[in-house]
Enzyme design. Sequence first.
Site, PDB file in Angstrom:
ATOM      1  N   HIS A 189       1.857   4.212  -3.064  1.00 22.48           N
ATOM      2  CA  HIS A 189       1.997   5.652  -2.823  1.00 22.48           C
ATOM      3  C   HIS A 189       3.317   6.267  -3.314  1.00 22.48           C
ATOM      4  O   HIS A 189       3.265   7.055  -4.188  1.00 22.48           O
ATOM      5  CB  HIS A 189       1.812   6.161  -1.575  1.00 22.48           C
ATOM      6  CG  HIS A 189       0.273   6.007  -0.907  1.00 22.48           C
ATOM      7  ND1 HIS A 189      -0.794   6.364  -1.557  1.00 22.48           N
ATOM      8  CD2 HIS A 189      -0.279   5.278   0.044  1.00 22.48           C
ATOM      9  CE1 HIS A 189      -1.893   6.362  -0.894  1.00 22.48           C
ATOM     10  NE2 HIS A 189      -1.543   5.427   0.115  1.00 22.48           N
ATOM     11  N   HIS A 210       0.861  -1.210   0.051  1.00 25.08           N
ATOM     12  CA  HIS A 210      -0.163   0.020  -0.021  1.00 25.08           C
ATOM     13  C   HIS A 210       1.062   1.088   0.124  1.00 25.08           C
ATOM     14  O   HIS A 210       0.788   1.991  -1.017  1.00 25.08           O
ATOM     15  CB  HIS A 210      -0.955   0.061   1.116  1.00 25.08           C
ATOM     16  CG  HIS A 210      -1.841   0.943   1.418  1.00 25.08           C
ATOM     17  ND1 HIS A 210      -3.137   1.155   1.250  1.00 25.08           N
ATOM     18  CD2 HIS A 210      -1.575   2.540   1.669  1.00 25.08           C
ATOM     19  CE1 HIS A 210      -3.732   2.485   1.598  1.00 25.08           C
ATOM     20  NE2 HIS A 210      -2.506   3.268   1.832  1.00 25.08           N
ATOM     21  N   GLU A 211       1.787   1.462   0.826  1.00 28.98           N
ATOM     22  CA  GLU A 211       2.747   2.482   0.990  1.00 28.98           C
ATOM     23  C   GLU A 211       3.710   2.410  -0.079  1.00 28.98           C
ATOM     24  O   GLU A 211       4.016   3.541  -0.539  1.00 28.98           O
ATOM     25  CB  GLU A 211       3.626   2.553   2.195  1.00 28.98           C
ATOM     26  CG  GLU A 211       2.667   2.237   3.418  1.00 28.98           C
ATOM     27  CD  GLU A 211       1.583   3.545   3.643  1.00 28.98           C
ATOM     28  OE1 GLU A 211       1.950   4.555   3.026  1.00 28.98           O
ATOM     29  OE2 GLU A 211       0.785   3.234   4.496  1.00 28.98           O
TER      30      GLU A 211
END
Length: 265
Positions: free
Chosen positions: A62, A58-59
């Site tokens: 980004h 997820h990170e």
Amino acid sequence: MTTAASRRSDRRISPVFLGIVAVMAVTGWATWTGFAEQPGVAVFLFVTAAWIVSLCLHEYAHARTALHSGDISIGAKGYLTLNPLKYTHALLSIVLPVLFVIMGGIGLPGGAVFIEHGRIRGRWKHSLISAAGPLTNVAFAVVCTAPFWLDALDGVPADFRFALAFLALLQVTAAILNFLPVPGLDGYGVIEPWLSHKARRQMEPLAPFGLLLVFAVLWIPEVNGVFFDAVDAILRGLGVSDLETFCGQGLYRFWQEDSGVCSAF
């Protein structure tokens, strides 16, 4: 001065992340084969490791999107190594989400990559950076539920199926919560570039409390019921039944008394 060697180092996958993936693989194998004497322990380790892997991805999503959008400082911060210890708020992105899974079986949104937005031009790029993280949770949920919606469960052991169902539940809750247009969450980050300067200034002080506000609202029984009805509806659309997610959570929380409902599978 940035060299080719330093750029490769900035993007080399971290041994910490590889170790977590190894734990996920080994405990996934133990869950599939029934190797562990207590299947709940194997399910607990498998789901927890897989959940941490999804948080790292997820990170990373980004960060990678921000890099390609113009923030070349991302690599030097270590975000591209998938090392959870490199995130700005390891407590918020890793520790608290894992604790919430253990205590309540809900996917807590993270939010740890510090992006230098001044380096990025274009509202669509800012929106895409915010959307990239929860879209990863969506993709993870689709992968976890693939055996269900492909009707390919023949030969899949019950414990492994239950573990996948519970892991999918976590991914769906994380995606929904992350996409809420609340300051401090990714959903607000998607729409923020399109708001007026005045509206952004008014919302800015609420960002540190957005997640707390969401969970306070979820404590309201009516809201909680609507939220989990939506989660269950999505999972049913992906072929996962309420009973399978219930059994998965029961196996995950192995320290609790077994109700025996899942023994028929």
